[in-house]
Design a protein around this motif. Structure first.
Motif, PDB file in Angstrom:
ATOM      1  N   TRP A 189     -16.206   5.249   2.003  1.00 51.66           N
ATOM      2  CA  TRP A 189     -17.878   4.827   1.702  1.00 51.66           C
ATOM      3  C   TRP A 189     -18.021   5.493   0.142  1.00 51.66           C
ATOM      4  CZ3 TRP A 189     -21.613   2.002   2.626  1.00 51.66           C
ATOM      5  CH2 TRP A 189     -23.003   2.070   2.418  1.00 51.66           C
ATOM      6  N   VAL A 190     -17.617   6.908  -0.126  1.00 49.51           N
ATOM      7  CA  VAL A 190     -17.730   7.315  -1.364  1.00 49.51           C
ATOM      8  C   VAL A 190     -16.899   6.869  -2.353  1.00 49.51           C
ATOM      9  CG1 VAL A 190     -17.491   9.643  -2.316  1.00 49.51           C
ATOM     10  CG2 VAL A 190     -18.245   9.662  -0.222  1.00 49.51           C
ATOM     11  N   THR A 241     -13.799  10.532   9.233  1.00 49.88           N
ATOM     12  CA  THR A 241     -13.326  10.985   8.220  1.00 49.88           C
ATOM     13  C   THR A 241     -13.180   9.845   7.101  1.00 49.88           C
ATOM     14  OG1 THR A 241     -12.684  13.021   9.202  1.00 49.88           O
ATOM     15  CG2 THR A 241     -11.991  12.610   7.210  1.00 49.88           C
ATOM     16  N   THR A 242     -12.167   8.999   7.471  1.00 45.82           N
ATOM     17  CA  THR A 242     -11.794   7.872   6.420  1.00 45.82           C
ATOM     18  C   THR A 242     -12.709   7.277   5.950  1.00 45.82           C
ATOM     19  OG1 THR A 242     -10.805   6.510   8.050  1.00 45.82           O
ATOM     20  CG2 THR A 242      -9.324   8.117   7.054  1.00 45.82           C
ATOM     21  N   ALA A 243     -13.667   6.761   6.960  1.00 46.56           N
ATOM     22  CA  ALA A 243     -14.710   5.792   6.859  1.00 46.56           C
ATOM     23  C   ALA A 243     -15.942   6.411   5.717  1.00 46.56           C
ATOM     24  CB  ALA A 243     -15.601   5.487   8.094  1.00 46.56           C
ATOM     25  N   ARG A 270       0.753  -1.369   0.054  1.00 45.84           N
ATOM     26  CA  ARG A 270       0.191   0.072  -0.035  1.00 45.84           C
ATOM     27  C   ARG A 270       0.876   1.137   0.027  1.00 45.84           C
ATOM     28  NH1 ARG A 270      -0.056  -2.669   4.778  1.00 45.84           N
ATOM     29  NH2 ARG A 270       0.471  -1.670   6.668  1.00 45.84           N
ATOM     30  N   LEU A 271       0.380   2.278  -0.824  1.00 51.87           N
ATOM     31  CA  LEU A 271       1.150   3.622  -0.664  1.00 51.87           C
ATOM     32  C   LEU A 271       0.934   4.541   0.547  1.00 51.87           C
ATOM     33  CD1 LEU A 271      -0.488   4.733  -4.176  1.00 51.87           C
ATOM     34  CD2 LEU A 271       2.037   3.763  -3.586  1.00 51.87           C
ATOM     35  N   PHE A 272      -0.167   4.348   1.395  1.00 53.26           N
ATOM     36  CA  PHE A 272      -0.276   5.084   2.454  1.00 53.26           C
ATOM     37  C   PHE A 272      -1.043   3.937   3.627  1.00 53.26           C
ATOM     38  CE2 PHE A 272      -1.336   7.635  -1.085  1.00 53.26           C
ATOM     39  CZ  PHE A 272      -0.315   8.725  -0.939  1.00 53.26           C
ATOM     40  N   ASP A 273      -0.596   4.426   4.839  1.00 56.03           N
ATOM     41  CA  ASP A 273      -1.380   3.854   5.997  1.00 56.03           C
ATOM     42  C   ASP A 273      -2.368   4.556   6.565  1.00 56.03           C
ATOM     43  OD1 ASP A 273       0.240   1.501   6.344  1.00 56.03           O
ATOM     44  OD2 ASP A 273       1.868   2.657   7.122  1.00 56.03           O
ATOM     45  N   ILE A 274      -3.631   4.182   6.226  1.00 52.35           N
ATOM     46  CA  ILE A 274      -5.058   4.963   6.329  1.00 52.35           C
ATOM     47  C   ILE A 274      -5.588   4.376   7.544  1.00 52.35           C
ATOM     48  CG2 ILE A 274      -6.979   5.873   5.487  1.00 52.35           C
ATOM     49  CD1 ILE A 274      -5.753   5.526   2.645  1.00 52.35           C
ATOM     50  N   PRO A 275      -5.715   5.080   8.765  1.00 49.25           N
ATOM     51  CA  PRO A 275      -6.309   4.547   9.744  1.00 49.25           C
ATOM     52  C   PRO A 275      -7.867   4.739   9.536  1.00 49.25           C
ATOM     53  CG  PRO A 275      -5.376   6.615  10.283  1.00 49.25           C
ATOM     54  CD  PRO A 275      -4.847   6.340   8.843  1.00 49.25           C
TER      55      PRO A 275
END
Length: 310
Positions: free
Chosen positions: A115-116, A109-111, A100-105
């Protein structure tokens, strides 16, 4: 194999669901999207029974035998997804997530962002399922009914997992979203989409109709009228159709006719699942170069080779 299992374990651990899912094999635990769909099926059946009692006297809206067949088609889809999704799709997602390019917690906001983005991936997967014949071969089953009711939502193809539509979601894993949470968003999107397969709900408030995919929009999507074909691909949102020029609203002067332009007159589950693959093979056997034959896989469903191309 050990390295692959380590990737499974990492995905599950990063998802925060390890405690809940550690009793399941990794390849089955991944497919919580289908487990959610299976758990929702009793609700789907209950809602369909409610709808059936209201429209059972109108054969244009519902046919008992077809509705039973629709649920059988859906059961076949759920079975192959449960058995094979974790074995086919998850290794690719796990590999993408490992690099993966990033570690997204996972935050609120990220949820919302996931979803989008999941719906955006669904839009392009769904659009390709209409404009690329190989993908259409699996999706055509869903559109082949000439009625629109809640059982139509269950009319799915058992070959979906082998068809490769799930590849459209892999970029989200590569970006850094955990595949388990991608699967959950996908499953909840399918649950939402079940409820837009009905004729009992008319137009909703204009603000809702502008943002979300509604029964009104989805009835247009299932139409075979020339002005309605290949429109309204959205899953939860209709905004991507408005953005990419594939939106159409129902017109008073053109009542919707449901189904496909080349109807399939068979009650066989196998025929309903496999007829388009058979037709692709038939067209590929026609004389021509290998390149000309292969184009039947990615050209639109209505494409035919001309004399010049042969």
């Amino acid at each position: 194999m050990e390295r692959l299992y380590d990737s499974f374990a990492q995905v599950l651990a990063d998802s925060g669901l390890t405690t809940l899912l550690n009793a399941l094999p990794a390849w089955l635990a991944f497919d919580e999207r289908q487990l959610i769909f299976v758990l929702a099926t009793p609700v789907f059946i209950g809602v369909f029974v409610w709808e059936y009692l209201k429209i059972r006297h109108d054969h244009r809206l519902v046919d008992t035998r077809e509705s039973v067949r629709n649920f059988m088609l859906g059961a076949g889809y759920q079975t192959t997804e449960l058995l094979f999704a974790g074995l086919i799709a998850f290794p690719v997602h796990a590999l993408a997530y490992q690099h993966r390019l990033f570690d997204i917690p996972l935050t609120f906001t990220t949820a919302v962002l996931l979803w989008v983005l999941t719906d955006l991936c669904f839009y392009w997967m769904h659009r390709s399922s209409h404009r690329v014949r190989w993908f259409w071969a699996a999706h055509v089953t869903h559109h082949s009914s000439e009625r629109m009711n809640f059982s139509t939502a269950m009319r799915q193809n058992a070959t979906n997992i082998f068809n490769g539509g799930w590849l459209f979601y892999v970029p989200l894993s590569l970006l850094g979203f955990n595949p388990v949470w991608i699967g959950i968003c996908y499953a909840l999107s399918l649950v939402y989409q079940f409820f837009i397969h009905t004729t009992l709900i008319g137009k909703l408030h204009p603000a809702i109709e502008y943002v979300f995919n509604t029964p009104n929009h989805h009835r247009v999507h299932h139409a075979r009228n020339p002005g309605y074909i290949d429109k309204n691909y959205g899953g939860v949102f209709i905004l991507f159709d408005r953005l990419f020029g594939t939106f159409a609203s129902e017109r008073d002067d053109q009542p919707i006719e449901y189904g496909i332009t080349r109807p399939v007159c068979s009650n066989s589950l196998l025929v309903n699942w496999l007829h388009e693959y058979r037709d692709i093979a038939r067209d590929m056997r026609k004389p021509g170069t290998l390149w000309q034959r292969l184009q039947h896989l990615w050209r639109p469903p209505e494409w035919e080779r001309t004399h010049r191309e042969e």
